[in-house]
Write an enzyme that holds these catalytic residues in place. Structure first.
Site, short mmCIF file in Angstrom:
data_model
loop_
_atom_site.label_atom_id
_atom_site.label_comp_id
_atom_site.label_asym_id
_atom_site.label_seq_id
_atom_site.Cartn_x
_atom_site.Cartn_y
_atom_site.Cartn_z
N GLU A 12 -11.24 -3.74 -2.54
CA GLU A 12 -10.26 -2.79 -3.08
C GLU A 12 -10.03 -3.03 -4.56
O GLU A 12 -9.35 -4.00 -4.93
CB GLU A 12 -8.95 -2.94 -2.32
CG GLU A 12 -9.09 -2.84 -0.82
CD GLU A 12 -8.05 -3.67 -0.07
OE1 GLU A 12 -6.85 -3.51 -0.32
OE2 GLU A 12 -8.45 -4.51 0.76
N HIS B 168 -9.79 2.14 0.62
CA HIS B 168 -9.66 1.10 1.63
C HIS B 168 -10.65 1.25 2.79
O HIS B 168 -10.28 1.10 3.96
CB HIS B 168 -8.21 1.10 2.15
CG HIS B 168 -7.71 -0.23 2.61
ND1 HIS B 168 -8.12 -0.82 3.79
CD2 HIS B 168 -6.85 -1.10 2.05
CE1 HIS B 168 -7.51 -1.97 3.94
NE2 HIS B 168 -6.73 -2.18 2.90
N HIS C 183 0.81 -1.23 0.00
CA HIS C 183 0.00 0.00 0.00
C HIS C 183 0.84 1.28 0.00
O HIS C 183 0.55 2.24 0.73
CB HIS C 183 -0.94 0.01 1.21
CG HIS C 183 -2.03 -1.03 1.18
ND1 HIS C 183 -2.57 -1.52 0.02
CD2 HIS C 183 -2.68 -1.68 2.20
CE1 HIS C 183 -3.51 -2.42 0.32
NE2 HIS C 183 -3.59 -2.54 1.62
C1 BGC Z 1 -4.50 -6.38 2.64
C2 BGC Z 1 -4.34 -7.07 3.97
C3 BGC Z 1 -3.86 -6.07 4.98
C4 BGC Z 1 -4.84 -4.94 5.04
C5 BGC Z 1 -4.45 -3.85 6.00
C6 BGC Z 1 -5.48 -5.27 2.80
O1 BGC Z 1 -5.61 -4.58 1.62
O2 BGC Z 1 -4.90 -7.27 1.64
O3 BGC Z 1 -3.43 -8.15 3.88
O4 BGC Z 1 -3.73 -6.65 6.23
O5 BGC Z 1 -4.98 -4.37 3.76
O6 BGC Z 1 -3.15 -3.51 5.86
#
Ligand code: BGC
Length: 380
Positions: free
Chosen positions: A345, A208, A134
């Site tokens: 997402e 998110h 991310h």
């Molecule tokens: C991911 C997870 C992660 C979460 C928060 C999601 O988009 O797929 O693995 O724990 O984000 O970081």
């Protein structure tokens, strides 16, 4: 003279009463308002409240483009929050779950933070051992964005802009990003993304939010019904990096092609579910990339709330809040309980920079990254 004064007083009281009743029945007026929300690195953080003509309300801040609150009606018209969130800015500043935020410059994982473009190698920050997740240590979710408000066609709209400098978190090129959030008269939260660069780079942005259609008192999403317009998913290794295979969902717990409850197969004896500790996988969206098309339909029986998800992108990460464990406290003193929300997402497939056969996330000078995602709400 006296009569006129009494008449004026009665008229004033009557008008005030009518206005108060209208505000109670329909919430505040359609439009967009703003209020101070905190301070980040000496700069003011602002919360924008977008209200549409049906009384649906979205609260969005210019830090991380975070959707702090989104209130939609249930089947009886009761408004309640469908996203998890915190009481105040300090919650978001300290958050490590990307709560309600934009994820970027590259949403999801890149194996070991390594990739190359045109033979040139790059090393990104690794913040999800051993991978990049991310956008790195300080992604787009932890940045203050420049805001502009508008109401085109009477729809409240918030535009957020951010210039990600060449080298930030290891990415090449200055990336100029714009995100536009609109609350439409169809009870949709529409997010439009646009980006340009001055050097070849990666761009893959997503939203998110942690959704729970049962409202603020709901503690689980296992009874939510989910349908995906996706007949394949990308299995992962033990570090959540895709193996490269596009596996058919048919005959697996990943088959949501017909609506079923999220909890129905989540504890099934399946190696992929074990690796994700539940669902934490990218699904391949059917249909033509670049056209706005249906991805998923989620519904909750008690409130009747329905959320339809549409996007122009190619994949969707389905994450069932497996890493929420009740240790972090959210709005109104409620802990974020295990599997109390889902994230959906829309994105390029994870680790696509290292998979020539996955749709590319490379953006070059002169090109424009454009993407639209719509969250549409109704009740049944
Ligand atoms: C991911 C997870 C992660 C979460 C928060 C999601 O988009 O797929 O693995 O724990 O984000 O970081």
């Amino acid at each position: 003279m006296k009569k006129v004064t009494i008449f004026n007083t009665i008229h004033f009281v009557f008008t005030a009463l009518v206005l108060a009743m209208a505000t109670t029945a329909f919430g505040s007026e359609p439009g967009i308002t703003s209020a101070p929300y905190g301070e980040f690195e000496g700069q003011p953080v602002t919360r924008f409240t977008l209200t549409n003509e049906h009384g649906m309300v979205a609260e969005i801040i210019d830090y991380g483009g975070i959707v702090v609150s989104l209130k939609t009606p249930d089947r009886d018209g009761n408004m309640d929050d469908v996203v998890l969130g915190y009481d105040d800015f300090s919650g978001y500043e300290n958050d490590k779950s990307y709560m309600g935020a934009v994820a970027g410059r590259y949403a999801n994982r890149i194996a070991k933070g390594k990739f190359s473009i045109d033979g040139q190698r790059f090393q990104l920050a690794t913040n999800n051992s051993p991978n990049h997740l991310h956008g790195g240590v300080r992604g787009f979710d932890k940045r203050l964005w420049k805001s502009t408000v508008a109401t085109p066609n009477e729809h409240p709209q918030l535009k957020l802009e951010y210039l990600s400098a060449d080298g930030e978190e290891g990415y090449p090129g200055n990336l100029q990003v714009t995100m536009t959030y609109t609350l439409t008269e169809k009870n949709e939260l529409k997010i439009e993304y646009r980006a340009t660069t001055d050097k070849p780079t990666l761009c893959n942005l997503t939203h998110h939010s942690y959704w729970n259609l049962g409202g603020s008192a709901s503690k689980s999403i296992l009874d939510h019904q989910l349908q995906f317009y996706c007949d394949k998913f990308t299995p992962v290794d033990e570090t959540s990096i895709p193996t490269g295979e596009l596996q058919a969902v048919k005959g697996t717990p990943f088959d949501f092609t017909a609506a079923k409850s999220i909890g129905q197969h989540i504890e099934a004896d399946d190696p992929q579910l074990k690796l994700g500790r539940g669902y934490d996988h990218n699904f391949v969206i059917t249909g033509e990339a670049g056209t706005l098309r249906a991805v998923a339909r989620v519904s909750e029986e008690k409130t009747g709330r329905v959320m339809e998800l549409l996007t122009t992108d190619v994949g969707v990460q389905f994450y069932t809040g497996n890493f929420l464990d009740g240790t972090v406290t959210g709005r109104n003193g409620q802990p974020f309980a295990h599997r109390s929300a889902i994230c959906l997402e829309c994105q390029r497939f994870p680790d696509s920079p290292n998979r020539a056969d996955f749709p590319s996330a490379v953006l070059r000078p002169g090109e424009v990254y454009e993407k639209t995602t719509v969250y549409r709400f109704s009740a049944q």
